[in-house]
Design a protein around this motif. Structure first.
Motif, PDB file in Angstrom:
ATOM      1  N   SER A 166       0.966  -1.071  -0.077  1.00  0.00           N
ATOM      2  CA  SER A 166       0.424  -0.317  -0.251  1.00  0.00           C
ATOM      3  C   SER A 166       0.686   1.366  -0.160  1.00  0.00           C
ATOM      4  O   SER A 166       0.852   2.040  -0.816  1.00  0.00           O
ATOM      5  N   SER A 172      -1.621   3.660  -2.568  1.00  0.00           N
ATOM      6  CA  SER A 172      -2.607   3.930  -2.104  1.00  0.00           C
ATOM      7  C   SER A 172      -3.554   2.892  -1.667  1.00  0.00           C
ATOM      8  O   SER A 172      -2.116   1.530  -1.412  1.00  0.00           O
ATOM      9  N   ASP A 173      -4.596   2.623  -0.239  1.00  0.00           N
ATOM     10  CA  ASP A 173      -4.940   2.001   0.361  1.00  0.00           C
ATOM     11  C   ASP A 173      -5.943   0.656  -0.291  1.00  0.00           C
ATOM     12  O   ASP A 173      -6.514  -0.190   0.270  1.00  0.00           O
ATOM     13  N   GLU A 174      -5.706   1.362  -1.843  1.00  0.00           N
ATOM     14  CA  GLU A 174      -6.890   0.122  -2.783  1.00  0.00           C
ATOM     15  C   GLU A 174      -5.790   0.100  -4.148  1.00  0.00           C
ATOM     16  O   GLU A 174      -5.496   0.376  -4.950  1.00  0.00           O
ATOM     17  N   ASN A 176      -4.602  -3.574  -7.129  1.00  0.00           N
ATOM     18  CA  ASN A 176      -4.104  -4.442  -8.063  1.00  0.00           C
ATOM     19  C   ASN A 176      -3.131  -4.669  -7.642  1.00  0.00           C
ATOM     20  O   ASN A 176      -2.210  -3.756  -7.977  1.00  0.00           O
ATOM     21  N   ASP A 203     -10.634 -10.186   5.581  1.00  0.00           N
ATOM     22  CA  ASP A 203     -11.777  -9.858   4.796  1.00  0.00           C
ATOM     23  C   ASP A 203     -12.596  -9.778   5.601  1.00  0.00           C
ATOM     24  O   ASP A 203     -13.814  -9.572   5.811  1.00  0.00           O
ATOM     25  N   LEU A 208      -9.673  -5.565   5.476  1.00  0.00           N
ATOM     26  CA  LEU A 208      -9.506  -5.715   4.322  1.00  0.00           C
ATOM     27  C   LEU A 208     -10.465  -5.790   3.323  1.00  0.00           C
ATOM     28  O   LEU A 208     -11.713  -6.638   3.964  1.00  0.00           O
ATOM     29  N   GLN A 209     -10.721  -6.195   1.744  1.00  0.00           N
ATOM     30  CA  GLN A 209     -11.808  -6.122   0.895  1.00  0.00           C
ATOM     31  C   GLN A 209     -10.853  -6.600  -0.204  1.00  0.00           C
ATOM     32  O   GLN A 209     -10.083  -6.442  -0.648  1.00  0.00           O
ATOM     33  N   ASN A 214      -7.427  -8.026  -6.372  1.00  0.00           N
ATOM     34  CA  ASN A 214      -7.470  -6.604  -5.958  1.00  0.00           C
ATOM     35  C   ASN A 214      -7.562  -6.616  -4.419  1.00  0.00           C
ATOM     36  O   ASN A 214      -8.879  -7.873  -3.592  1.00  0.00           O
ATOM     37  N   LYS A 216      -8.336  -3.873  -0.960  1.00  0.00           N
ATOM     38  CA  LYS A 216      -8.640  -2.530  -0.635  1.00  0.00           C
ATOM     39  C   LYS A 216      -8.344  -3.039   0.835  1.00  0.00           C
ATOM     40  O   LYS A 216      -9.098  -3.648   1.616  1.00  0.00           O
TER      41      LYS A 216
END
Length: 230
Positions: A166, A172-174, A176, A203, A208-209, A214, A216
């Protein structure tokens, strides 16, 4: 950012910072010894144990720098972004690569003859100091990673790996990650199975997602606490 071929290292938008210490004439000498090559994701740029006639500069894309043990296990040392020069410890010892470099994304790489870089080290004190600083920073980062990971349990190592992706790779926090579960395990010194299990736990806990490659980060503060308490 798409990379457009440059006529000179002096005008490259992602040029290695240490090139600023060279004179215009020295930049022209570097340019004369440089050539570009493109690699598809998954292609080997250089292999552990091979000779090092050239230093490698990442112009675009993303690559993984990893060590492979005699038993076939892989440890990812770092993900290499544009703007980084990769030489390795063998440059001034035995002209041998001690790591593998493989494209993770489609990448453009510049090769610069090592004999030319060594000439600049001999001829330009500021460039030599910058070269030593660059090598020292990378060696210190590797040492810190080894020490940190040796003191953490698996959830702490995964948290540290995700924060590395990240904050230092994708900014970035999101993102790929472009990495398989196996590769995330190689980055965090875990098995693929443990990586899959912990990603699922993070998750489910709302940290996280995760959707394929990917990722996030939903709760960065909690992830940082897991890394610290690891």
């Amino acid at each position: 950012m798409d990379f457009k071929p440059c006529n000179s290292c002096g005008s490259c938008p992602v040029a290695w910072d240490n090139f600023k210490n060279l004179t215009e004439a020295q930049i022209k000498e570097i340019d004369a010894s440089r050539f570009e090559a493109k690699y598809k994701a998954g292609e080997v740029i250089f292999k552990q144990g091979s000779p090092t006639p050239n230093a490698v500069f990442m112009a675009s894309g993303l690559a993984k720098l990893y060590l492979e043990t005699d038993e076939g296990k892989r440890v990812i040392i770092a993900l290499v972004k544009p703007g980084r020069l990769i030489g390795g410890p063998g440059i001034f010892i035995d002209n041998t690569h001690y790591f593998n470099l493989v494209a993770v994304k489609d990448s453009t790489v510049c090769f610069i003859e090592m004999k030319m870089l060594k000439k600049m080290v001999h001829d330009n004190g500021d460039f030599a100091e910058g070269f030593l600083r660059d090598i020292s920073i990378k060696a210190l980062a590797s040492l810190k990673k080894i020490i940190s990971f040796s003191q953490k349990k698996m959830n702490g190592r995964l948290a540290e790996g995700l924060l590395y992706l990240s904050d230092q790779v994708f900014n970035s926090d999101e993102f790929n990650s472009c990495l398989t579960r196996q590769e995330i395990g190689e980055l965090t010194l875990m098995t693929k199975e443990s990586t899959v299990r912990l990603l699922k736990e993070f998750d489910e806990e709302g940290i996280l997602q995760v959707r394929g490659s990917n990722i996030k980060i939903l709760d960065k503060e909690r992830l940082a606490k897991i890394m610290q308490s690891g």
